[in-house]
Scaffold this motif. Structure first.
Motif, PDB file in Angstrom:
ATOM      1  N   ILE A   1       0.888  -1.043  -0.055  1.00 56.69           N
ATOM      2  CA  ILE A   1      -0.103  -0.181  -0.137  1.00 56.69           C
ATOM      3  C   ILE A   1       0.706   1.177   0.110  1.00 56.69           C
ATOM      4  O   ILE A   1       1.898   1.397   0.761  1.00 56.69           O
ATOM      5  CB  ILE A   1      -0.935  -0.012   1.285  1.00 56.69           C
ATOM      6  CG1 ILE A   1      -1.805  -1.400   1.211  1.00 56.69           C
ATOM      7  CG2 ILE A   1      -1.884   1.031   1.080  1.00 56.69           C
ATOM      8  CD1 ILE A   1      -2.714  -1.513   0.362  1.00 56.69           C
ATOM      9  N   ALA A   2       0.567   2.110  -0.899  1.00 60.01           N
ATOM     10  CA  ALA A   2       1.173   3.534  -0.875  1.00 60.01           C
ATOM     11  C   ALA A   2       0.634   4.404   0.303  1.00 60.01           C
ATOM     12  O   ALA A   2      -0.496   4.232   0.565  1.00 60.01           O
ATOM     13  CB  ALA A   2       0.908   4.272  -2.206  1.00 60.01           C
ATOM     14  N   ASP A   3       1.761   5.034   0.895  1.00 55.96           N
ATOM     15  CA  ASP A   3       1.468   5.630   2.254  1.00 55.96           C
ATOM     16  C   ASP A   3       2.545   7.063   1.918  1.00 55.96           C
ATOM     17  O   ASP A   3       3.546   6.737   2.380  1.00 55.96           O
ATOM     18  CB  ASP A   3       2.076   4.941   3.550  1.00 55.96           C
ATOM     19  CG  ASP A   3       1.526   5.835   4.678  1.00 55.96           C
ATOM     20  OD1 ASP A   3       0.774   6.746   4.494  1.00 55.96           O
ATOM     21  OD2 ASP A   3       1.874   5.001   5.508  1.00 55.96           O
ATOM     22  N   GLY A   4       1.831   8.043   1.567  1.00 54.98           N
ATOM     23  CA  GLY A   4       3.114   9.168   1.332  1.00 54.98           C
ATOM     24  C   GLY A   4       3.977   9.142   0.429  1.00 54.98           C
ATOM     25  O   GLY A   4       3.526   8.701  -0.700  1.00 54.98           O
ATOM     26  N   LYS A   5       5.256   9.087   1.013  1.00 52.49           N
ATOM     27  CA  LYS A   5       6.126   9.180  -0.181  1.00 52.49           C
ATOM     28  C   LYS A   5       6.903   7.416  -0.269  1.00 52.49           C
ATOM     29  O   LYS A   5       7.857   7.247  -0.934  1.00 52.49           O
ATOM     30  CB  LYS A   5       7.422   9.950   0.212  1.00 52.49           C
ATOM     31  CG  LYS A   5       6.880  11.470   0.156  1.00 52.49           C
ATOM     32  CD  LYS A   5       8.328  12.397   0.327  1.00 52.49           C
ATOM     33  CE  LYS A   5       7.799  13.932   0.338  1.00 52.49           C
ATOM     34  NZ  LYS A   5       8.747  14.847   0.624  1.00 52.49           N
ATOM     35  N   VAL A   6       6.211   6.654   0.352  1.00 51.72           N
ATOM     36  CA  VAL A   6       6.527   5.364   0.601  1.00 51.72           C
ATOM     37  C   VAL A   6       5.542   4.268   0.265  1.00 51.72           C
ATOM     38  O   VAL A   6       4.487   4.625   0.316  1.00 51.72           O
ATOM     39  CB  VAL A   6       7.286   5.080   1.721  1.00 51.72           C
ATOM     40  CG1 VAL A   6       8.574   5.843   2.265  1.00 51.72           C
ATOM     41  CG2 VAL A   6       6.327   5.020   2.969  1.00 51.72           C
ATOM     42  N   ALA A   7       6.004   2.976  -0.176  1.00 52.46           N
ATOM     43  CA  ALA A   7       4.985   1.948  -0.085  1.00 52.46           C
ATOM     44  C   ALA A   7       5.355   0.998   0.772  1.00 52.46           C
ATOM     45  O   ALA A   7       6.593   0.795   1.119  1.00 52.46           O
ATOM     46  CB  ALA A   7       5.163   1.528  -1.662  1.00 52.46           C
ATOM     47  N   ARG A   8       4.381   0.532   1.551  1.00 47.47           N
ATOM     48  CA  ARG A   8       4.704  -0.472   2.703  1.00 47.47           C
ATOM     49  C   ARG A   8       4.429  -1.734   2.123  1.00 47.47           C
ATOM     50  O   ARG A   8       3.096  -1.939   1.660  1.00 47.47           O
ATOM     51  CB  ARG A   8       3.836  -0.020   3.884  1.00 47.47           C
ATOM     52  CG  ARG A   8       3.794  -1.151   4.902  1.00 47.47           C
ATOM     53  CD  ARG A   8       3.291  -0.488   6.337  1.00 47.47           C
ATOM     54  NE  ARG A   8       3.730   0.425   6.862  1.00 47.47           N
ATOM     55  CZ  ARG A   8       3.487   1.135   8.173  1.00 47.47           C
ATOM     56  NH1 ARG A   8       2.712   0.455   8.888  1.00 47.47           N
ATOM     57  NH2 ARG A   8       4.063   2.031   8.725  1.00 47.47           N
ATOM     58  N   PHE A   9       5.437  -2.752   2.163  1.00 44.92           N
ATOM     59  CA  PHE A   9       5.164  -4.091   1.984  1.00 44.92           C
ATOM     60  C   PHE A   9       5.017  -4.778   3.026  1.00 44.92           C
ATOM     61  O   PHE A   9       5.862  -4.733   4.141  1.00 44.92           O
ATOM     62  CB  PHE A   9       6.588  -4.709   1.338  1.00 44.92           C
ATOM     63  CG  PHE A   9       6.620  -4.256   0.009  1.00 44.92           C
ATOM     64  CD1 PHE A   9       6.544  -4.931  -1.058  1.00 44.92           C
ATOM     65  CD2 PHE A   9       7.067  -2.773  -0.252  1.00 44.92           C
ATOM     66  CE1 PHE A   9       6.780  -4.516  -2.478  1.00 44.92           C
ATOM     67  CE2 PHE A   9       7.335  -2.210  -1.500  1.00 44.92           C
ATOM     68  CZ  PHE A   9       7.118  -3.004  -2.637  1.00 44.92           C
TER      69      PHE A   9
END
Length: 369
Positions: free
Chosen positions: A289-297
């Motif tokens: 899931i994209a969260d701000g400037k990062v993607a969380r795996f």
């Protein structure tokens, strides 16, 4: 504890003896009545010298000139100058050339002089402790350098001395398995092949960790959008089927900057880890899931929570959360390898205990945040 040694220099013998009487209970006192004699005393002295107290106005050699001559032989010794004159030029010269700790005017105050000497000796002790620590740090640094060399040599050993014969074993066992063999012979060849595959996997895992630890792990960073992680190793698929676990995907195809092959390896290992510790007949959730400037795996499984102590343990290489004496499988390198790969991506594993179980996740920068 042995006494520290100090040297008292004054062309007035009464002053030298007064200094000796003042300090002999706490320190070993060396005496001299001229700069020349003091140098001779130092030539005969063996061992550290904590402090020099010297008069400035002496015949043939001033106190500053004497102190300047001691700098090479006793660079760590603290220096105090006694003087009946307080002209600024003399003080500046004393500080610059003699490297004095402090100057005191005559006649000195015994209490002030005693306090000054005690502080000077304390400073000398701190300097000695710092020197010891620096020496220990230098030795530790050399040991680390040797360890780095050993790691590099180990990589060479693995690459050639282990992988070369292992390749031969795998090749010839594959040829044997294609031959016409009796059932018992086929069984033995299959066991040889499985064991060789396990050994190759272990060698590759250890090699990856060593590369990461020696900053030799090469990553091919690209703009990539992950859509699925269904290409799981056979052993993971077998474990999922055995425990009747279902893998669900919730993947937002967001472009991230990463090495595709290595990130897929991390996710496969996290899914494998979730399968090992997840409850039977449950689901393993895989999310990107994209969260701000990062993607969380993230990989979540239903099961018992992990304490901080357990997390610390399972992050260590070769830790196996099973009884090794009861034929446990695995090498305990899975999460260590994940951490090594993520470190090369400037990321790291994180753990979160949820209402239903445990979530392990990491973050990678979005290509176009």
């Amino acid at each position: 504890m042995s006494k520290h040694t100090i040297l008292c220099v004054d062309d007035e013998i009464d002053n030298v003896e007064a200094l000796e009487r003042l300090f002999r209970k706490k320190y070993t006192v060396l005496k001299a009545t001229s700069g020349k004699q003091a140098l001779e005393v130092l030539d005969q002295h063996r061992g550290p010298l904590a402090l020099i107290i010297t008069d400035q106005r002496m015949p043939e050699m001033t106190g500053v000139e004497f102190l300047e001559k001691t700098l090479e032989s006793y660079p760590e010794t603290i220096r105090i100058l006694l003087t009946g004159y307080t002209d600024l030029e003399s003080i500046i010269t004393a500080v610059n050339k003699g490297q004095i700790f402090r100057y005191l005017t005559k006649p000195w105050d015994p209490v002030d002089l005693s306090n000054t000497v005690d502080h000077a000796v304390e400073r000398f002790e701190l300097g000695q402790q710092l020197k010891t620590r620096n020496s220990e740090l230098a030795k530790a640094l050399e040991e680390l350098k040797s360890l780095d060399v050993a790691k590099s040599n180990f990589m060479i050993l693995i690459n050639h001395e282990l992988k070369t014969p292992l390749t031969s074993i795998l090749s010839f066992s594959a040829l044997l398995s294609e031959s016409s063999l009796a059932d018992e012979d086929k069984l033995m060849v299959n066991r040889i092949s499985r064991s060789a595959d396990r050994l190759k996997s272990l060698v590759d895992d250890v090699l990856l960790i060593v590369r990461a630890e020696t900053n030799q792990l090469k990553i091919d960073v690209q703009n990539v959008a992950f859509s699925e992680f269904d290409e799981l190793p056979k052993e993971v698929v077998n474990l999922l089927n055995q425990k009747q676990l279902k893998v669900t995907n919730d993947i937002s195809p967001s472009g991230v900057m990463a090495d595709v092959r290595l990130v897929k390896q991390v996710m496969q290992r996290l899914i494998h880890n979730a399968a090992k510790f997840g409850q039977e007949n449950s689901a393993i959730e895989v999310k990107v899931i994209a969260d701000g400037k990062v993607a969380r795996f993230a990989v979540s499984n239903k099961g018992p929570h992990l304490s901080t102590r357990v997390i610390d343990k399972i992050m260590k290489p070769f830790y196996i959360d099973e009884d090794v004496m009861h034929h446990s499988t695995g090498t305990g390198l899975g999460l260590t390898i994940c951490q090594a790969i993520l470190k090369a991506h400037s990321s790291q594993l994180q753990f979160d205990n949820t209402d239903q179980g445990v979530t392990v996740f990491f973050e990678l920068p979005l290509a176009n945040p």
